[in-house]
Design a protein around this motif. Structure first.
Motif, PDB file in Angstrom:
ATOM      1  N   ASN A 164       0.878  -1.160   0.000  1.00 52.37           N
ATOM      2  CA  ASN A 164       0.000   0.000   0.000  1.00 52.37           C
ATOM      3  C   ASN A 164       0.915   1.209   0.000  1.00 52.37           C
ATOM      4  O   ASN A 164       1.587   1.472   0.987  1.00 52.37           O
ATOM      5  CB  ASN A 164      -0.918  -0.002   1.213  1.00 52.37           C
ATOM      6  CG  ASN A 164      -1.938   1.115   1.155  1.00 52.37           C
ATOM      7  OD1 ASN A 164      -1.710   2.149   0.536  1.00 52.37           O
ATOM      8  ND2 ASN A 164      -3.062   0.911   1.795  1.00 52.37           N
ATOM      9  N   ASN A 168       2.533  11.958 -10.068  1.00 51.16           N
ATOM     10  CA  ASN A 168       1.982  10.640  -9.804  1.00 51.16           C
ATOM     11  C   ASN A 168       3.151   9.700  -9.549  1.00 51.16           C
ATOM     12  O   ASN A 168       4.315  10.112  -9.602  1.00 51.16           O
ATOM     13  CB  ASN A 168       1.077  10.153 -10.946  1.00 51.16           C
ATOM     14  CG  ASN A 168       1.778  10.040 -12.284  1.00 51.16           C
ATOM     15  OD1 ASN A 168       2.991  10.218 -12.408  1.00 51.16           O
ATOM     16  ND2 ASN A 168       1.027   9.759 -13.317  1.00 51.16           N
ATOM     17  N   ALA A 222       1.893  -0.588 -11.719  1.00 41.74           N
ATOM     18  CA  ALA A 222       1.084   0.086 -10.703  1.00 41.74           C
ATOM     19  C   ALA A 222       1.207   1.581 -10.943  1.00 41.74           C
ATOM     20  O   ALA A 222       2.241   2.052 -11.430  1.00 41.74           O
ATOM     21  CB  ALA A 222       1.565  -0.261  -9.297  1.00 41.74           C
ATOM     22  N   THR A 244      -0.461   5.609  -9.361  1.00 39.01           N
ATOM     23  CA  THR A 244      -1.399   6.409  -8.579  1.00 39.01           C
ATOM     24  C   THR A 244      -2.074   7.418  -9.502  1.00 39.01           C
ATOM     25  O   THR A 244      -1.663   7.614 -10.643  1.00 39.01           O
ATOM     26  CB  THR A 244      -0.689   7.198  -7.458  1.00 39.01           C
ATOM     27  OG1 THR A 244       0.160   8.189  -8.047  1.00 39.01           O
ATOM     28  CG2 THR A 244       0.094   6.284  -6.537  1.00 39.01           C
ATOM     29  N   ASP A 245      -3.065   8.080  -8.953  1.00 45.35           N
ATOM     30  CA  ASP A 245      -3.678   9.216  -9.634  1.00 45.35           C
ATOM     31  C   ASP A 245      -2.689  10.374  -9.651  1.00 45.35           C
ATOM     32  O   ASP A 245      -1.749  10.426  -8.850  1.00 45.35           O
ATOM     33  CB  ASP A 245      -4.946   9.664  -8.898  1.00 45.35           C
ATOM     34  CG  ASP A 245      -6.067   8.642  -8.973  1.00 45.35           C
ATOM     35  OD1 ASP A 245      -6.118   7.870  -9.955  1.00 45.35           O
ATOM     36  OD2 ASP A 245      -6.892   8.616  -8.035  1.00 45.35           O
ATOM     37  N   THR A 287      -2.609  10.617  -2.410  1.00 41.94           N
ATOM     38  CA  THR A 287      -3.332   9.506  -3.021  1.00 41.94           C
ATOM     39  C   THR A 287      -2.640   8.213  -2.629  1.00 41.94           C
ATOM     40  O   THR A 287      -1.458   8.228  -2.277  1.00 41.94           O
ATOM     41  CB  THR A 287      -3.401   9.664  -4.558  1.00 41.94           C
ATOM     42  OG1 THR A 287      -4.237   8.638  -5.109  1.00 41.94           O
ATOM     43  CG2 THR A 287      -2.026   9.594  -5.197  1.00 41.94           C
ATOM     44  N   SER A 288      -3.368   7.122  -2.671  1.00 38.09           N
ATOM     45  CA  SER A 288      -2.801   5.821  -2.320  1.00 38.09           C
ATOM     46  C   SER A 288      -3.178   4.781  -3.351  1.00 38.09           C
ATOM     47  O   SER A 288      -4.185   4.913  -4.048  1.00 38.09           O
ATOM     48  CB  SER A 288      -3.317   5.354  -0.949  1.00 38.09           C
ATOM     49  OG  SER A 288      -2.866   6.199   0.063  1.00 38.09           O
ATOM     50  N   ILE A 289      -2.362   3.745  -3.415  1.00 37.19           N
ATOM     51  CA  ILE A 289      -2.626   2.609  -4.289  1.00 37.19           C
ATOM     52  C   ILE A 289      -2.180   1.349  -3.571  1.00 37.19           C
ATOM     53  O   ILE A 289      -1.195   1.356  -2.837  1.00 37.19           O
ATOM     54  CB  ILE A 289      -1.917   2.747  -5.650  1.00 37.19           C
ATOM     55  CG1 ILE A 289      -2.307   1.591  -6.564  1.00 37.19           C
ATOM     56  CG2 ILE A 289      -0.419   2.840  -5.487  1.00 37.19           C
ATOM     57  CD1 ILE A 289      -1.855   1.762  -7.999  1.00 37.19           C
TER      58      ILE A 289
END
Length: 146
Positions: free
Chosen positions: A49, A66, A101, A103-104, A112-114
């Motif tokens: 995460n 990003n 992967a 992020t925005d 933001t998170s991914i």
């Protein structure tokens, strides 16, 4: 007997501790920099995460950031495709399998998170970068699965 059971449980703890989601964070600035040039993921992590923050003040239309993960030999090609994708697509080519992967896109004061799996990424040479036009030259780093 109780001592044997307790010892067995203690020996298993490290495996259980790393089998869950591992947390990473990285900051970005108005000076077109990530605060880290290397992110390390412990060997036992299956999922990461990642939280990206932008501690600057400039809007994402001016100094957007990003976090994009690719195999290192794909960085240049993906960065070029990202510029062509344009702002409407957050500078990410839609459906591009080379992007592992991402992020925005965020602006100053945002985060933001991914969450993504690293199970199939072990043993690969990985790089993270910002795909905002012109940023990948300075905003990149190694993503290392230990």
């Amino acid at each position: 007997m109780k001592r044997l059971v307790l010892t067995s449980l203690l020996l298993c703890l490290p495996a259980f501790a790393f089998a869950s989601t591992c947390e990473l964070s990285i900051d970005s600035t108005d000076q077109m920099r990530f605060t880290e040039t290397e992110l390390r993921v412990p060997a036992g992590c299956e999922t990461v995460n990642l939280t990206l923050t932008h501690s600057g003040n400039l809007a994402k239309t001016v100094m957007g950031h990003n976090w994009v993960l690719v195999e290192s030999d794909q960085l240049s090609a993906v960065a070029t495709a990202a510029m062509a994708a344009g702002a409407a697509n957050n500078y990410l080519p839609e459906g591009d399998d080379r992007i592992l992967a991402a992020t925005d896109l965020i602006g100053g004061g945002e985060s933001t998170s991914i969450e993504f799996s690293v199970a199939d990424l072990k043993g690969k040479d990985l790089t993270f970068f910002c795909s905002f036009p012109g940023h990948s030259a300075l905003m990149k780093g190694a993503f290392i699965l230990e």
